[in-house]
Design a protein around this motif. Structure first.
Motif: not given
Length: 173
Positions: A40-66
């Protein structure tokens, strides 16, 4: 649906997910059989982390601060490695590396420019808080020492990151 797995899916909903490397490999100790809580931990945390990676990719494209872009790059590295490790465990312990799919459309942050940076920090705090809850639950129920160790590392890292994100969000408003 198993009760614990259902709880993890509900946690995913509460933390912004919607259904649709550091650790050592699996231990050979026969007394450390994988449990439903480990899965259950793996099945919940994997997609949760994948969501964080998606958010990180968006920040790399849109963030103004280094410093925010550097933070996002580190999220991709750290959580990407943890996803790979958890998928390897899932394959070894449960016969498949596949985890339940999640709809990550809720991981997009509105705005642009400097306002985006603060909004992204706030959204990532909420996201990290979901991971803290899942990790605390794993510490209570998981049987595999590898899962418990990862849960402890996630708690330590994400509590530290939450402090940084909150400070940035406040400073950048």
């Amino acid at each position: 649906m198993r009760p614990l797995l259902g709880f993890v899916v509900v946690l995913g909903l509460a933390s912004g997910c919607q259904p649709a490397p550091q650790a050592a490999g699996p231990s050979a100790a026969p007394s450390a059989a994988a449990s439903a809580a480990d899965q259950a931990f793996i099945d919940g945390m994997v997609p949760h982390h994948e969501g964080a990676v998606m958010m990180a990719n968006e920040a790399l494209a849109k963030a103004t601060r280094e410093e925010l872009r550097a933070f996002a790059r580190q999220v991709r590295i750290d959580q990407g490695a943890e996803v790979a490790q958890m998928k390897a465990w899932r394959l070894a312990w449960f016969g498949s590396s596949r985890t339940p799919p999640m709809d990550h459309s809720t991981h997009q942050v509105a705005g642009s420019g400097a306002a985006y940076d603060a909004a992204w920090c706030t959204a990532m705090v909420v996201h990290h808080e979901g991971a803290l809850t899942m990790s605390a639950d794993a510490l209570k129920a998981a049987t595999r020492p590898e899962v418990r160790e990862l849960a402890q590392r996630i708690i330590a890292a994400q509590e530290r990151e939450i402090g940084q994100l909150k400070a940035w969000a406040q400073a950048w408003r």
